[in-house]
Design a protein around this motif. Sequence first.
Motif, PDB file in Angstrom:
ATOM      1  N   VAL A  54     -44.629 -34.801  41.751  1.00 44.28           N
ATOM      2  CA  VAL A  54     -45.636 -35.484  42.569  1.00 44.28           C
ATOM      3  C   VAL A  54     -46.225 -34.515  43.587  1.00 44.28           C
ATOM      4  O   VAL A  54     -47.439 -34.513  43.841  1.00 44.28           O
ATOM      5  CB  VAL A  54     -45.014 -36.708  43.283  1.00 44.28           C
ATOM      6  N   ALA A  55     -45.383 -33.659  44.170  1.00 47.95           N
ATOM      7  CA  ALA A  55     -45.866 -32.673  45.138  1.00 47.95           C
ATOM      8  C   ALA A  55     -46.860 -31.710  44.493  1.00 47.95           C
ATOM      9  O   ALA A  55     -47.878 -31.356  45.097  1.00 47.95           O
ATOM     10  CB  ALA A  55     -44.681 -31.903  45.725  1.00 47.95           C
ATOM     11  N   GLY A  91     -34.636 -38.111  40.430  1.00 48.33           N
ATOM     12  CA  GLY A  91     -35.513 -38.387  41.563  1.00 48.33           C
ATOM     13  C   GLY A  91     -36.069 -37.124  42.187  1.00 48.33           C
ATOM     14  O   GLY A  91     -37.246 -37.060  42.562  1.00 48.33           O
ATOM     15  N   THR A  92     -35.243 -36.082  42.277  1.00 44.72           N
ATOM     16  CA  THR A  92     -35.700 -34.808  42.855  1.00 44.72           C
ATOM     17  C   THR A  92     -36.796 -34.183  41.994  1.00 44.72           C
ATOM     18  O   THR A  92     -37.818 -33.707  42.503  1.00 44.72           O
ATOM     19  CB  THR A  92     -34.520 -33.827  42.982  1.00 44.72           C
ATOM     20  N   GLN A 107     -50.114 -33.443  44.121  1.00 45.49           N
ATOM     21  CA  GLN A 107     -50.817 -33.574  45.397  1.00 45.49           C
ATOM     22  C   GLN A 107     -51.488 -32.266  45.810  1.00 45.49           C
ATOM     23  O   GLN A 107     -52.462 -32.275  46.561  1.00 45.49           O
ATOM     24  CB  GLN A 107     -49.847 -34.032  46.486  1.00 45.49           C
ATOM     25  N   ARG A 123     -40.037 -36.125  42.391  1.00 39.68           N
ATOM     26  CA  ARG A 123     -40.697 -35.866  43.675  1.00 39.68           C
ATOM     27  C   ARG A 123     -41.408 -34.516  43.674  1.00 39.68           C
ATOM     28  O   ARG A 123     -42.512 -34.386  44.228  1.00 39.68           O
ATOM     29  CB  ARG A 123     -39.668 -35.916  44.806  1.00 39.68           C
ATOM     30  N   LYS A 124     -40.796 -33.529  43.043  1.00 36.86           N
ATOM     31  CA  LYS A 124     -41.419 -32.205  43.010  1.00 36.86           C
ATOM     32  C   LYS A 124     -42.654 -32.198  42.113  1.00 36.86           C
ATOM     33  O   LYS A 124     -43.619 -31.467  42.375  1.00 36.86           O
ATOM     34  CB  LYS A 124     -40.405 -31.150  42.576  1.00 36.86           C
ATOM     35  N   LYS A 136     -42.930 -37.086  33.401  1.00 34.89           N
ATOM     36  CA  LYS A 136     -42.455 -38.086  34.362  1.00 34.89           C
ATOM     37  C   LYS A 136     -41.993 -39.357  33.659  1.00 34.89           C
ATOM     38  O   LYS A 136     -40.910 -39.883  33.952  1.00 34.89           O
ATOM     39  CB  LYS A 136     -43.569 -38.415  35.363  1.00 34.89           C
TER      40      LYS A 136
END
Length: 520
Positions: free
Chosen positions: A213-214, A206-207, A217, A210-211, A178
């Motif tokens: 981060v998913a 950005g995509t 999570q 975000r993935k 990241k």
Amino acid sequence: MVSIIEFIEKITASYNPKGEYIQLGSGILGKEVVTDAKVNLALKIMNRHGLIAGATGTGKTRTLQLIAEQLSDKGVPVFMLDVKGDLSGLAEEGKTNDALIERGQLVGIPFEPAHFPLEIFSLSGKLGAPMRITVQDFGPILLARILDLNDTQTGVLAAIFKYAEDQQWELIDLNDVKKLLTYLTDGPGAGDIKEDYGKISTATSGTILRKMVAVEQQGIAHIFGEKEFDIQDLFNRVDGRGVITLLNISDIQDQPLVFSTFLLSLLAQLFKKLPEVGDLDKPKLVFFFDEAHLLFNGASKAFLTQVEQIIRLIRSKGIGVFFCTQAATDIPPSVLGQLGNRLQHALRAFTPNDADNLRKTVKTYPYSPFYEIDKVLTSLGTGQALITVLNEKGIPTEVVATHLVPARAVMGPCQAEIYHKITTDSDFYDKYQERVERVERRSAAEIVDEKTAVFEANEEQEKAKKEAQKSMSRGSGRRSTRQTPMEAAKTQASRTLAREGAKLLGKLANGVLNALFKKK
């Protein structure tokens, strides 16, 4: 009609290897188990890989278990994926019952309960010693698989990895990726990567972020990092018996993409780090890949190419790989063609798709004078399989319906106290439980933080320098407002003359106006 004597002769000729072997069972002719028609699998050809397939409930997991038990007895270490958490029973002796005694008699091997040396790992770290891998060793293609990236995003990720490799920056966990991605997209490194690898668009970056981060999570980011699993820990023996290593993923079985891709990464590490050994008398390790269809669902071309390459070349490292799935059609043809040893449990034909899969599977078997393959595949019972393997010359053996030998350990999970003792008493529990503190090995994130701090400090210095120069420039361009005495006297005289002149003009104007009015 074929005689039993002819059947025994044919099967014995096909399944009577010269070296060490394991016994899979005895052949079935008609509805009769022919005890003397022994079906053996030579250890020497187990690095030709294999397929264990069959519908749900036909005994695939027990087939994995009985093969693992016999390999352990022969001193061959085994790695197995435990999807449901029901393979830990290998550590506990099975319980004798009439069915197991009868099965042992039918295949000519008296049933004797036994337990086997076991190590248990877990991706979550909750069900065994944690098993981790660094992002760098995981690689961009496998990481893209987990992140579900498209081809463009995968290409960007590959460029990130290449940049890190060229700079000799370590990618340990997702945080490293990241920070490096941000550094090369909007940060000080954007110019560097643009020149050598191409610009990274903000939208693509950005995509990917975000993935990632998913994934974090979902609670699975911890599989990346240190202490990284050492593949040499898969090759242990205890009292001459090979250790069976289980990876228990029963607590994350709802994340198949993660654990299936992780298994492939282990194979990739074995392929990368083990020396070439050629064909050995017995494999160094047999790797069982359960729920194999999950590995290939929705896989990209690049991903499938990597799988095919690993399977094709890893046999020369002394590693045998057995895929376990419901149907042979779950495996891509380029991979299926490399699986020389096949154990097919019963198939069902309840739907048009089932019937189509059955027809395709039948076509993959050589002709048999003893069976109508399509009828046999739909009539096999639990604990029976249609088998064909490659002999030492690489020629397929006679197809034979086989009554399999019974597993000798508990066919299910072991007792909770035994499970706890295995995990906590293991040397690997302490070895991998705590993450290591990096001293000499700096990660990409740490280097990026340092470079960013230096860049920002230089930016501040440059900004301050420009401000100082601007102030000096303004100061040197402005004339002084202070006057010399002579200048002051001139200014005062000019003001007095102007004032007096104005008064005189006023008086003259009044005089003229008064004179005009008086004439009227």
